[in-house]
Design a protein around this motif. Structure first.
Motif, PDB file in Angstrom:
ATOM      1  N   VAL A  77       0.809  -1.224   0.000  1.00 36.27           N
ATOM      2  CA  VAL A  77       0.000   0.000   0.000  1.00 36.27           C
ATOM      3  C   VAL A  77       0.841   1.273   0.000  1.00 36.27           C
ATOM      4  O   VAL A  77       0.380   2.322  -0.457  1.00 36.27           O
ATOM      5  CB  VAL A  77      -0.987   0.027   1.183  1.00 36.27           C
ATOM      6  CG1 VAL A  77      -2.026  -1.061   1.035  1.00 36.27           C
ATOM      7  CG2 VAL A  77      -0.256  -0.089   2.522  1.00 36.27           C
ATOM      8  N   GLY A  78       2.065   1.204   0.505  1.00 34.37           N
ATOM      9  CA  GLY A  78       2.910   2.396   0.516  1.00 34.37           C
ATOM     10  C   GLY A  78       4.014   2.393  -0.522  1.00 34.37           C
ATOM     11  O   GLY A  78       4.820   3.327  -0.575  1.00 34.37           O
ATOM     12  N   SER A  79       4.058   1.349  -1.361  1.00 37.83           N
ATOM     13  CA  SER A  79       5.200   1.169  -2.259  1.00 37.83           C
ATOM     14  C   SER A  79       5.370   2.310  -3.256  1.00 37.83           C
ATOM     15  O   SER A  79       6.481   2.810  -3.461  1.00 37.83           O
ATOM     16  CB  SER A  79       5.098  -0.167  -3.001  1.00 37.83           C
ATOM     17  OG  SER A  79       5.366  -1.236  -2.136  1.00 37.83           O
ATOM     18  N   LYS A  80       4.306   2.720  -3.905  1.00 41.28           N
ATOM     19  CA  LYS A  80       4.433   3.787  -4.896  1.00 41.28           C
ATOM     20  C   LYS A  80       4.925   5.075  -4.249  1.00 41.28           C
ATOM     21  O   LYS A  80       5.784   5.779  -4.798  1.00 41.28           O
ATOM     22  CB  LYS A  80       3.095   4.019  -5.610  1.00 41.28           C
ATOM     23  CG  LYS A  80       2.844   3.078  -6.782  1.00 41.28           C
ATOM     24  CD  LYS A  80       1.611   3.481  -7.553  1.00 41.28           C
ATOM     25  CE  LYS A  80       1.451   2.637  -8.817  1.00 41.28           C
ATOM     26  NZ  LYS A  80       2.481   2.949  -9.835  1.00 41.28           N
ATOM     27  N   PHE A  81       4.387   5.389  -3.085  1.00 40.57           N
ATOM     28  CA  PHE A  81       4.846   6.598  -2.397  1.00 40.57           C
ATOM     29  C   PHE A  81       6.305   6.470  -1.986  1.00 40.57           C
ATOM     30  O   PHE A  81       7.102   7.406  -2.201  1.00 40.57           O
ATOM     31  CB  PHE A  81       3.987   6.879  -1.168  1.00 40.57           C
ATOM     32  CG  PHE A  81       4.497   8.045  -0.358  1.00 40.57           C
ATOM     33  CD1 PHE A  81       4.128   9.345  -0.683  1.00 40.57           C
ATOM     34  CD2 PHE A  81       5.370   7.852   0.702  1.00 40.57           C
ATOM     35  CE1 PHE A  81       4.620  10.422   0.034  1.00 40.57           C
ATOM     36  CE2 PHE A  81       5.870   8.924   1.429  1.00 40.57           C
ATOM     37  CZ  PHE A  81       5.490  10.213   1.087  1.00 40.57           C
ATOM     38  N   LEU A  82       6.693   5.351  -1.388  1.00 40.43           N
ATOM     39  CA  LEU A  82       8.066   5.189  -0.915  1.00 40.43           C
ATOM     40  C   LEU A  82       9.060   5.186  -2.066  1.00 40.43           C
ATOM     41  O   LEU A  82      10.164   5.732  -1.941  1.00 40.43           O
ATOM     42  CB  LEU A  82       8.195   3.903  -0.108  1.00 40.43           C
ATOM     43  CG  LEU A  82       7.452   3.871   1.231  1.00 40.43           C
ATOM     44  CD1 LEU A  82       7.673   2.533   1.924  1.00 40.43           C
ATOM     45  CD2 LEU A  82       7.875   5.018   2.133  1.00 40.43           C
ATOM     46  N   ASN A  83       8.683   4.595  -3.192  1.00 41.45           N
ATOM     47  CA  ASN A  83       9.560   4.634  -4.364  1.00 41.45           C
ATOM     48  C   ASN A  83       9.757   6.060  -4.856  1.00 41.45           C
ATOM     49  O   ASN A  83      10.865   6.460  -5.243  1.00 41.45           O
ATOM     50  CB  ASN A  83       8.987   3.769  -5.485  1.00 41.45           C
ATOM     51  CG  ASN A  83       9.107   2.281  -5.201  1.00 41.45           C
ATOM     52  OD1 ASN A  83       9.969   1.853  -4.437  1.00 41.45           O
ATOM     53  ND2 ASN A  83       8.237   1.492  -5.805  1.00 41.45           N
ATOM     54  N   GLU A  84       8.680   6.841  -4.842  1.00 38.25           N
ATOM     55  CA  GLU A  84       8.777   8.239  -5.255  1.00 38.25           C
ATOM     56  C   GLU A  84       9.603   9.039  -4.261  1.00 38.25           C
ATOM     57  O   GLU A  84      10.424   9.879  -4.640  1.00 38.25           O
ATOM     58  CB  GLU A  84       7.376   8.840  -5.381  1.00 38.25           C
ATOM     59  CG  GLU A  84       7.322  10.264  -5.898  1.00 38.25           C
ATOM     60  CD  GLU A  84       7.786  10.410  -7.334  1.00 38.25           C
ATOM     61  OE1 GLU A  84       8.068  11.559  -7.756  1.00 38.25           O
ATOM     62  OE2 GLU A  84       7.886   9.388  -8.046  1.00 38.25           O
ATOM     63  N   LEU A  85       9.404   8.788  -2.971  1.00 36.51           N
ATOM     64  CA  LEU A  85      10.187   9.461  -1.931  1.00 36.51           C
ATOM     65  C   LEU A  85      11.674   9.154  -2.100  1.00 36.51           C
ATOM     66  O   LEU A  85      12.521  10.056  -1.996  1.00 36.51           O
ATOM     67  CB  LEU A  85       9.708   9.012  -0.553  1.00 36.51           C
ATOM     68  CG  LEU A  85      10.462   9.577   0.653  1.00 36.51           C
ATOM     69  CD1 LEU A  85      10.200  11.077   0.786  1.00 36.51           C
ATOM     70  CD2 LEU A  85      10.040   8.862   1.937  1.00 36.51           C
ATOM     71  N   SER A  86      12.000   7.904  -2.353  1.00 34.28           N
ATOM     72  CA  SER A  86      13.389   7.495  -2.558  1.00 34.28           C
ATOM     73  C   SER A  86      14.012   8.256  -3.721  1.00 34.28           C
ATOM     74  O   SER A  86      15.149   8.749  -3.626  1.00 34.28           O
ATOM     75  CB  SER A  86      13.450   5.987  -2.818  1.00 34.28           C
ATOM     76  OG  SER A  86      14.750   5.587  -3.193  1.00 34.28           O
ATOM     77  N   LYS A  87      13.278   8.392  -4.814  1.00 30.93           N
ATOM     78  CA  LYS A  87      13.788   9.086  -5.990  1.00 30.93           C
ATOM     79  C   LYS A  87      13.978  10.581  -5.715  1.00 30.93           C
ATOM     80  O   LYS A  87      15.006  11.167  -6.075  1.00 30.93           O
ATOM     81  CB  LYS A  87      12.840   8.885  -7.171  1.00 30.93           C
ATOM     82  CG  LYS A  87      13.330   9.510  -8.476  1.00 30.93           C
ATOM     83  CD  LYS A  87      12.372   9.231  -9.616  1.00 30.93           C
ATOM     84  CE  LYS A  87      12.934   9.755 -10.944  1.00 30.93           C
ATOM     85  NZ  LYS A  87      13.257  11.191 -10.903  1.00 30.93           N
ATOM     86  N   LEU A  88      13.004  11.195  -5.080  1.00 30.91           N
ATOM     87  CA  LEU A  88      13.080  12.623  -4.797  1.00 30.91           C
ATOM     88  C   LEU A  88      14.273  12.950  -3.899  1.00 30.91           C
ATOM     89  O   LEU A  88      15.042  13.889  -4.169  1.00 30.91           O
ATOM     90  CB  LEU A  88      11.787  13.101  -4.144  1.00 30.91           C
ATOM     91  CG  LEU A  88      10.542  13.135  -5.030  1.00 30.91           C
ATOM     92  CD1 LEU A  88       9.294  13.391  -4.189  1.00 30.91           C
ATOM     93  CD2 LEU A  88      10.679  14.199  -6.115  1.00 30.91           C
ATOM     94  N   PHE A  89      14.438  12.176  -2.835  1.00 28.73           N
ATOM     95  CA  PHE A  89      15.551  12.421  -1.914  1.00 28.73           C
ATOM     96  C   PHE A  89      16.895  12.116  -2.569  1.00 28.73           C
ATOM     97  O   PHE A  89      17.875  12.850  -2.377  1.00 28.73           O
ATOM     98  CB  PHE A  89      15.372  11.585  -0.649  1.00 28.73           C
ATOM     99  CG  PHE A  89      14.478  12.212   0.385  1.00 28.73           C
ATOM    100  CD1 PHE A  89      13.750  13.359   0.102  1.00 28.73           C
ATOM    101  CD2 PHE A  89      14.348  11.666   1.653  1.00 28.73           C
ATOM    102  CE1 PHE A  89      12.933  13.943   1.054  1.00 28.73           C
ATOM    103  CE2 PHE A  89      13.540  12.241   2.614  1.00 28.73           C
ATOM    104  CZ  PHE A  89      12.826  13.381   2.317  1.00 28.73           C
TER     105      PHE A  89
END
Length: 408
Positions: A255-267
């Protein structure tokens, strides 16, 4: 050692942030008998004036933190520095606008060259004094997309396999047993509506949602749903929600994978200096916040309230990058990581928890939905879910093994 940590914290400078907010106070999603039209003139599930103010105050908080205090963002809105996203719901879009107004209160041009508004077939010479002067820089764009943004913020609305999984969990015997563990909650609903246990179960979430909205506004609700009932209902709702949305752990990761992947990329891009961007704001829902925290294995003991804020902050101290996770104003630890971990440690952890291919993850959840969840006993559900989880983990392990061989 403690003094050294204080010195490091004191000189840490934020270089990027990602904010996830729950929309402000709203009317109930489904009106009950006590929800009078005069209390909720805009209809069901709509942002209230008080909710708009909550989000405006979040914007002010971000202004103080990233403009007044640290000058991370420019005083005036610069679209290359920050992006506002929202789920595709009126209350979240309006909440995002309120945050933008609070973050950039001086963005409005008080003095500007008049630009006459349409219609163009009027006599502008005679009416120019009554025509409003506006400048395009007053507007801050809120980005929405059911195809792109909603899967990040609302997988419970965009992954059909997960939707089916939720329905099966919701209708399972275990879900009902969780609810019946709280007799005060059950009896309150049965007494007011004059219904049996089964109907009380069906009504619970709607009743609780309505009582929360009314309680926030100070509107009267039936005596059966007093403060004591609301306290027990909160506990029951949280336990039911964790079972329905985040069991087994593979689902919590999804459920959080898409957000966490995006967070990883942004940071990562911020650390590598690849972007001018300084921050992102997501306007979403209580479930969005719980999805993200559940994926990180952080469990809340109450539902995120109206106007809740989950903040991921990338800080830099000389050559050290670290991450702060701040939930409603307090730093929180993530699983076995210490508070304010090194960026590399945080990145390794979220990359471990997030599924690399959420679309594949959605499809794999379908294996759970194909299980016929029996209602005769909890053991049936438990053993079926565990057996299927073993299959899923085996598939995932095989995928990671193939990927590691390819990289070698």
């Amino acid at each position: 050692m403690f003094i050294c940590l204080l010195i490091i914290k004191a000189i840490a400078i934020p270089v990027y942030f990602v904010a996830v907010t729950r929309h402000g106070a709203r009317s109930p999603i489904d009106f009950m008998q006590w929800d009078h039209a005069e209390n909720w003139p805009n209809g069901e599930g709509q942002l209230t004036a008080e909710g708009f103010r909550q989000e405006y105050l979040i914007g002010q908080y971000l202004h103080d933190r990233y403009i007044a205090k640290n000058q991370l963002l420019s005083l005036k809105y610069d679209e290359s520095e920050i992006t506002f996203y929202s789920s595709n719901a009126p209350r979240t879009i309006q909440s995002a606008s309120a945050i933008a107004y609070g973050l950039y209160p001086t963005n409005r041009n008080m003095v500007s060259k008049p630009k006459y508004l349409p219609p163009l077939n009027i006599n502008t010479t005679s009416l120019k004094d009554s025509i409003y002067s506006i400048d395009i820089s007053e507007f801050i764009q809120i980005h929405t997309s059911y195809q792109v943004i909603d899967p990040i913020l609302r997988p419970d609305k965009t992954c059909q396999e997960y939707i089916s999984h939720i329905e099966r969990m919701k209708n399972s015997q275990t879900m009902k047993k969780i609810f019946y563990k709280y007799p005060e909650v059950v009896e309150g609903i049965k007494k007011y509506f004059n219904v049996d246990d089964r109907k009380a179960f069906d009504l619970f979430l709607k009743v609780h949602d309505s009582v929360i909205s009314n309680e926030f506004m100070g509107f009267k609700v039936p005596d059966e749903f007093d403060a004591k009932w609301l306290e027990k209902a909160e506990v029951a709702h949280v336990e039911m929600k964790y079972f329905k949305l985040y069991e087994p752990d593979y689902v919590a990761r999804f459920v959080g994978s898409k957000f966490l992947n995006e967070l990883s990329k942004l940071f990562s891009d911020a650390v590598d200096g690849k972007k001018k961007s300084k921050g992102v704001v997501y306007s979403a829902h209580d479930t969005t916040i719980m999805n993200i925290l559940s994926s990180l294995r952080y469990k809340v003991d109450k539902l995120p309230e109206f106007g809740s804020l989950l903040l991921f902050e990338l800080d830099k101290t000389q050559d050290r990058y670290s991450v702060n996770v701040i939930y409603n104003g307090e730093n929180i630890p993530i699983s076995e990581l210490q508070v304010n971990p090194d960026f590399s440690e945080f990145l390794s952890y979220i990359n471990m928890r997030a599924l690399k291919d959420p679309a594949l993850g959605c499809a794999l959840i379908g294996k759970l939905t194909k299980i016929s969840v029996k209602t005769e006993g909890d053991n049936d559900i438990f053993y079926l879910l565990v057996g299927d989880l073993i299959i899923l983990l085996g598939v995932i392990g095989g995928i990671y093994y193939l990927i590691s061989k390819i990289h070698k």
